[in-house]
Design an enzyme around this catalytic site. Structure first.
Site, PDB file in Angstrom:
ATOM      1  N   GLU A  48      42.498  41.268  42.850  1.00 16.54           N
ATOM      2  CA  GLU A  48      43.776  41.446  42.165  1.00 16.54           C
ATOM      3  C   GLU A  48      44.816  40.652  42.945  1.00 16.54           C
ATOM      4  OE1 GLU A  48      44.376  45.701  41.654  1.00 16.54           O
ATOM      5  OE2 GLU A  48      46.519  45.389  41.438  1.00 16.54           O
ATOM      6  N   ASP A  59      55.598  50.072  44.247  1.00 13.29           N
ATOM      7  CA  ASP A  59      55.006  49.734  45.537  1.00 13.29           C
ATOM      8  C   ASP A  59      55.744  50.352  46.721  1.00 13.29           C
ATOM      9  OD1 ASP A  59      52.737  48.027  44.913  1.00 13.29           O
ATOM     10  OD2 ASP A  59      54.234  46.730  43.990  1.00 13.29           O
TER      11      ASP A  59
END
Lengths: 261, 395
Positions: A48, A59
């Protein structure tokens, strides 16, 4: 690229193994290409590639720092994709970025750019099921698999609907929270894996909060595999270089393989 | 449902869109919370007991209705009749309390025990901390490091009220980053926390819900104007960061002939300099670079230091029902001093933007009646202005 994400993950499952998806921040370092190749060689089933965004709300601090560093170093969606296009990797690549990056380029153009760069799938973590239609239409047309997230907060009807629209695999969010290493695996990780497995035949991978090979084994036991990001990115940010990253990926691979032996 | 210009301030469609703007671009973890919130808001707003509880709090605790003040001295100087809607006189010193009391009651009704908020200038943080104290809820407010420094008094107020203030250290370390941190907190604590968003932005139902809670100021202003003037004003002006005070006052005049003007800071002119983009849960005008990275806004006013704008404002701009102008920091400081000196009212730096535009446009506004939403008071900004004027040798 080598095949689709779903083919790769189903093949691993059919062989009795557990899948390992590794996240790396795109264009984080000059040796980004070497890192991707090393990660593939160390046993990742899918890689990824994060395309950095200025406001990555899903995140935690490590990936956020990597985003900022990559952006300061001149990373752009176009240059990351063009670097990927030149790379011959033996495993499928997936791009992870935020909706605005795709929307700003134009959804259709972005989907076609991914396909042109040999990217098999795409994850947009701020695109819930309700906002998926526009993107999924152009991604389907371009042959890009739209991987959706399924969260512990969803009821079974929602998890089913998300699984039905997801392509490649279903990304089970292991805990309530943002990406990052935790000292222990949350019980929600095995719970979401178990729930998703009962609702879909699509490969079920668990991510968010998986930082050690032991946690990966525990989470993968209930599902088909894991996504590991922050631990890898932390290694990318360290002076250990691509070899250090590869060593870590190898640890994950061996632990998962040993758990299936 | 397709909206037209005359229905501009009614409701978004089922997907939370105002025309091409809005939506719900949030992590999947938050979608059930957004759906639950929408349902709870609909149900509560239709419930007379909820409305009465809120109305009572607005009247007896927040001090509504806020007055409408004529400004004879300023009017004489500028050559137009200036009226101020005095949201600065609300409890906690700004319009923010209207929305926060509504959301806090709603959160309590939903069984949430904790409020998470972001703040720029601190007014929304103070209002949230106040509501949390009143209702016995836990409160955590995120504030950018730059804003913590320039708004020390409000940081102290929040702590005094029992809130935890967490400093956002990423990015521009202002409002944008405080929102990112608040959203991350919400993702992690969604089962017990309600995100008490402070402007008409974020994922559906926030832009619509926050506007609905602020409609009280618009409808008051409308009836006060009609009583005072016998008609509606020619122009209604309000500052725009996310745009909550502006949408509140616009809501009262959307169906009137009044011209609606939103005033942005030059360094954060999302409508003026933005293109449509997606951040913080909705699609709206957004300052961004050629790759879609969100730009950092720069404004003297922490409350307007934001590169985006609420989606309904984008819709109003696109449809032409409202127009958006910008002023620079120097004009704002001038207006801040002007109102203080002429009318004995020290405005917050945010509404000083609206005043600055009126002052600059006095020639075209000559003879007209202009209503300005004075969204907050200037106590919090006095220290910052003192330092600035001292630096320039003008204090």
């Amino acid at each position: 690229m080598s095949g689709t994400v779903e083919e790769a993950l189903r093949a691993r499952r059919e062989a009795g193994g557990k899948s390992l998806v590794i996240y790396v921040t795109g264009a984080l370092n000059d040796d980004f290409e070497t890192t991707v190749l090393a990660v593939a060689a160390a046993g990742a089933d899918v890689i990824e590639i994060g395309i950095p965004f200025s406001d990555p709300v899903m995140d935690g601090p490590v990936i956020q720092e990597a985003n900022e560093k990559a952006l300061k170093g001149g990373a752009t969606p176009a240059n990351i994709l063009s670097r990927l296009q030149r790379l011959e990797v033996e495993v499928p690549l997936v791009v992870m970025t935020y909706y605005n990056i795709a929307a700003h380029m134009g959804l259709e153009r972005f989907a076609q750019s991914l396909a042109k760069a040999g990217v098999a799938g795409c994850i947009l973590p701020d695109m819930p099921l309700e906002e998926t239609a526009d993107w999924a239409a152009v991604a389907d047309a371009a042959g890009v698999e739209t991987i959706l997230l399924a969260a512990p907060t969803g009821d079974d009807a929602r998890l089913t609907a998300v699984s039905e629209r997801s392509r490649g695999f279903i990304y089970g969010v292991g805990l309530l929270g943002v990406t990052g290493v935790r000292s222990e695996l949350a019980s929600s990780a095995t719970e979401i894996a178990r729930r998703l497995k009962s609702l879909t035949d699509l490969p079920v991978l668990i991510g968010v909060g998986i930082g050690t090979p032991e946690q990966a084994v525990e989470a993968a036991a209930a599902g088909d595999g894991v996504v590991v990001g922050t631990a890898v990115v932390a290694r990318m940010l360290s002076p250990e270089g691509p070899q250090g990253v590869a060593a870590l990926v190898k640890d994950f691979r061996e632990a998962l393989d040993a758990s299936c032996a | 449902m397709e909206l037209n210009e005359n229905e501009a301030l009614k409701a978004p469609d089922a997907s939370g869109r105002f025309g091409d703007f809005g939506g719900r671009f949030v992590p999947e973890t938050l979608m059930p919370a957004c759906l639950e919130l929408e349902e709870a808001f609909n149900e509560s707003w239709a419930d007379p007991s909820f409305r009465k509880e809120l109305d009572d709090l607005l009247a007896d605790y927040a001090g509504r209705p806020s007055p409408l003040t004529d400004c004879p001295n300023l009017s004489e100087l500028l050559g137009c009749r200036v009226l101020l809607k005095r949201e600065d006189l609300n409890h906690t010193g700004s319009h923010k309390i209207n929305n926060v009391l509504g959301q806090a009651l709603l959160a309590q009704r939903m069984g949430k025990t904790r409020l998470v908020a972001e703040t720029g200038a601190g007014q929304h943080g103070v209002a949230t901390a106040t509501a949390a104290a009143l209702l016995g809820m836990e409160c955590c407010v995120y504030m950018g490091e730059v804003d913590v420094e320039r708004q020390k008094l409000n940081v102290f107020r929040m702590r005094l009220l029992g809130a935890e203030v967490r400093t956002a250290l990423s990015g521009s370390r202002t409002l944008k980053d405080a929102i990112n941190e608040a959203m991350r907190d919400w993702v992690a604590t969604v089962e017990e926390s309600h995100y008490c968003l402070g402007s008409v932005m974020g994922p559906h139902p926030y832009p619509w819900m926050v506007r609905t809670f602020h409609e009280v100021l618009g409808s008051e202003a409308r009836s006060q104007c009609e009583e005072r003037l016998g008609t509606t004003p020619d122009v209604v002006v309000a500052c725009v960061g996310g745009g909550s005070n502006a949408i509140g006052i616009f809501s009262g005049f959307a169906d009137s002939p009044a011209e609606l003007v939103g005033v942005e800071p030059a360094g954060g002119a999302a409508v003026g300099r933005g293109v449509p983009g997606v951040v913080h849960g909705s699609r709206s005008f957004l300052m961004q670079d050629e790759f879609g990275q969100v730009l950092e806004a720069e404004s003297i006013s922490a409350g307007l230091d934001y590169p985006g704008v609420g989606p309904e404002h984008s819709f109003l701009a696109a449809s032409g029902r409202a127009r958006y102008e910008s002023v620079n920091d120097a004009e704002v400081v001038e207006a801040f001093q002007l109102l203080s000196r002429l009318e004995g009212i020290i405005p917050a730096l945010e509404p000083a933007h609206a005043l600055a535009w009126v002052s600059r446009e006095r020639a075209s506004l000559a003879g007209k009646t202009v209503l300005i939403n004075l969204s907050g008071r200037g106590d919090k900004d006095v220290d910052q202005i003192l330092q600035l004027l001292e630096k320039e040798g003008r204090a």
